[in-house]
Design a protein around this motif. Structure first.
Motif, PDB file in Angstrom:
ATOM      1  N   ASP A   1       5.914  33.461  13.005  1.00  0.00           N
ATOM      2  CA  ASP A   1       6.645  32.543  12.138  1.00  0.00           C
ATOM      3  C   ASP A   1       6.272  32.857  10.692  1.00  0.00           C
ATOM      4  OD1 ASP A   1       7.948  30.498  10.891  1.00  0.00           O
ATOM      5  OD2 ASP A   1       6.801  28.870  11.826  1.00  0.00           O
ATOM      6  N   SER A   2       7.205  33.449   9.947  1.00  0.00           N
ATOM      7  CA  SER A   2       6.939  33.820   8.563  1.00  0.00           C
ATOM      8  C   SER A   2       7.208  32.682   7.590  1.00  0.00           C
ATOM      9  CB  SER A   2       7.801  35.024   8.169  1.00  0.00           C
ATOM     10  OG  SER A   2       9.176  34.659   8.141  1.00  0.00           O
ATOM     11  N   GLY A   3       7.728  31.575   8.097  1.00  0.00           N
ATOM     12  CA  GLY A   3       8.127  30.470   7.241  1.00  0.00           C
ATOM     13  C   GLY A   3       9.611  30.470   6.981  1.00  0.00           C
ATOM     14  N   SER A   4      10.180  31.661   6.853  1.00  0.00           N
ATOM     15  CA  SER A   4      11.624  31.787   6.631  1.00  0.00           C
ATOM     16  C   SER A   4      12.355  32.316   7.858  1.00  0.00           C
ATOM     17  CB  SER A   4      11.896  32.719   5.451  1.00  0.00           C
ATOM     18  OG  SER A   4      11.359  34.011   5.694  1.00  0.00           O
ATOM     19  N   ALA A   5      11.610  32.871   8.809  1.00  0.00           N
ATOM     20  CA  ALA A   5      12.226  33.432  10.016  1.00  0.00           C
ATOM     21  C   ALA A   5      11.228  33.404  11.168  1.00  0.00           C
ATOM     22  CB  ALA A   5      12.696  34.865   9.763  1.00  0.00           C
TER      23      ALA A   5
ATOM     24  N   THR B   1      10.330  35.603  14.490  1.00  0.00           N
ATOM     25  CA  THR B   1      10.599  36.935  15.034  1.00  0.00           C
ATOM     26  C   THR B   1       9.659  37.232  16.184  1.00  0.00           C
ATOM     27  OG1 THR B   1      11.215  37.678  12.814  1.00  0.00           O
ATOM     28  CG2 THR B   1      10.843  39.378  14.473  1.00  0.00           C
TER      29      THR B   1
ATOM     30  N   ASP C   1      15.159  38.024  17.109  1.00  0.00           N
ATOM     31  CA  ASP C   1      15.095  36.585  16.896  1.00  0.00           C
ATOM     32  C   ASP C   1      15.331  35.905  18.243  1.00  0.00           C
ATOM     33  OD1 ASP C   1      15.498  33.889  16.315  1.00  0.00           O
ATOM     34  OD2 ASP C   1      16.541  34.300  14.434  1.00  0.00           O
TER      35      ASP C   1
END
Length: 320
Positions: A171-175, A177, A192
């Motif tokens: 979890d990158s914060g924006s996506a 994956t 995703d």
């Protein structure tokens, strides 16, 4: 019939041993602690991977956590919300694994297709276990609370069918994956897990353990990856996996393991980073193994029986 003290003791000890060696599938044990510890399931047994930081690459060894389970389980992931591990058994039961190694069967997810599920991880919100069917590469979301499954698509078969032994969700914060490694080529694969149809990105600049499954993939608080090559026992670290040219380095050598699965708390540091490597002195408390539980219970039981006998002797002496 009046029983002797010896016969009562033998019966009580046998009963305690039987109760404590019953199937751990009925247990709901304590939660894990989110720390820099790498877990791996090998041959039905939950293990802690321990690395020796004095060597480079490090040497990977294992410590068993509790007793082995009655059947194999895989497709697991660490839930950062409740700090339990969730996985799928060989009979397609959803399992919850506690920090003492005890396993609780939560039931067969309704709606899930028959098959084998080896690759999986828990979503960052702690609500879903995402798994892939080995046979048809269908991707499923299993609701952990409702124990129900929803098909969210399939891995594309063109230009070539992707096959992964495991994946870790970052979890990158924006996506969000999912990262894994193709069995045939060793290429880094990402997708995703929440979008249908599923679009897969293959980064061929990374090629780890071609023709061998990577049965364990871990991530950490930096979003970097670590993976275990089944055929060699080698552990590789992958920095910046979302970039065009990730950095790959060999960080540990272990023992090959054909059937294995990996999981760790994604909000903690990597166990393979200098200064955070787990050592035997820093291993988390995981409770007794099965033999230890029986030994402790028998000791306490005998102490209670002996104390009771002593009180009875004192009462008889006062009456005399």
């Amino acid at each position: 019939m009046k029983k002797s003290f010896a016969s009562i003791t033998a019966i009580a000890v046998a009963s305690a041993a039987f109760a404590l060696t019953a199937s751990p599938a009925q247990a709901s044990g304590p939660a894990f602690t989110c720390d820099a510890v790498t877990y791996q399931v090998i041959a039905n047994q939950l293990k802690i991977g321990t690395v020796d930081p004095a060597t480079s690459p490090a040497t990977l060894t294992y410590t068993n956590v509790g007793p082995s389970y009655s059947e194999s389980y895989n497709g697991g992931g660490y839930n950062v919300v409740d700090n339990y591990i969730y996985a799928m058994s060989a009979s397609n039961q959803l399992l919850r694994v506690a920090s003492d190694g005890s396993v609780e069967a939560l039931g067969a997810p309704s709606g899930l297709s028959a098959g084998t599920y080896l690759a999986g991880d828990v979503t960052p919100d702690g609500q879903q276990l995402i798994v892939i069917n080995v046979a048809d590469k269908s991707v499923w979301s299993i609701d952990l609370a409702g124990v129900s499954a929803t098909n969210i698509g399939s891995l594309p078969s063109s230009p070539a069918q992707i096959d992964m032994g495991d994946f870790a969700i970052v979890d990158s914060g924006s996506a969000v994956t999912a990262y894994g490694f193709d069995v045939a080529t060793g290429a880094l694969v990402s997708f995703d897990p929440t979008v249908n149809p599923i679009a897969v990105n293959v980064n061929s600049s990374v090629a780890i353990g071609a023709t061998s499954a990577k049965g364990a993939v871990w991530t950490d608080s930096t979003g970097n990856l670590t993976t275990f090559v089944n055929s060699t026992g080698e552990v590789f670290a992958i920095s910046d996996p979302g970039s065009a040219s990730p950095t790959v380095s060999l960080v540990a050598n272990g023992t090959s393991a054909a059937g294995n699965d990996g999981m760790k708390c994604a909000q903690s540091a990597s166990a393979f980073e200098p200064g955070t490597a787990a050592s035997e002195s820093s291993l988390p408390s995981t409770g007794f193994d099965a033999a230890g539980e029986v030994s402790l219970a028998v000791t306490l039981l005998l102490a209670g029986i002996v104390g009771l006998a002593a009180r009875r002797r004192r009462r008889r002496s006062r009456r005399a």
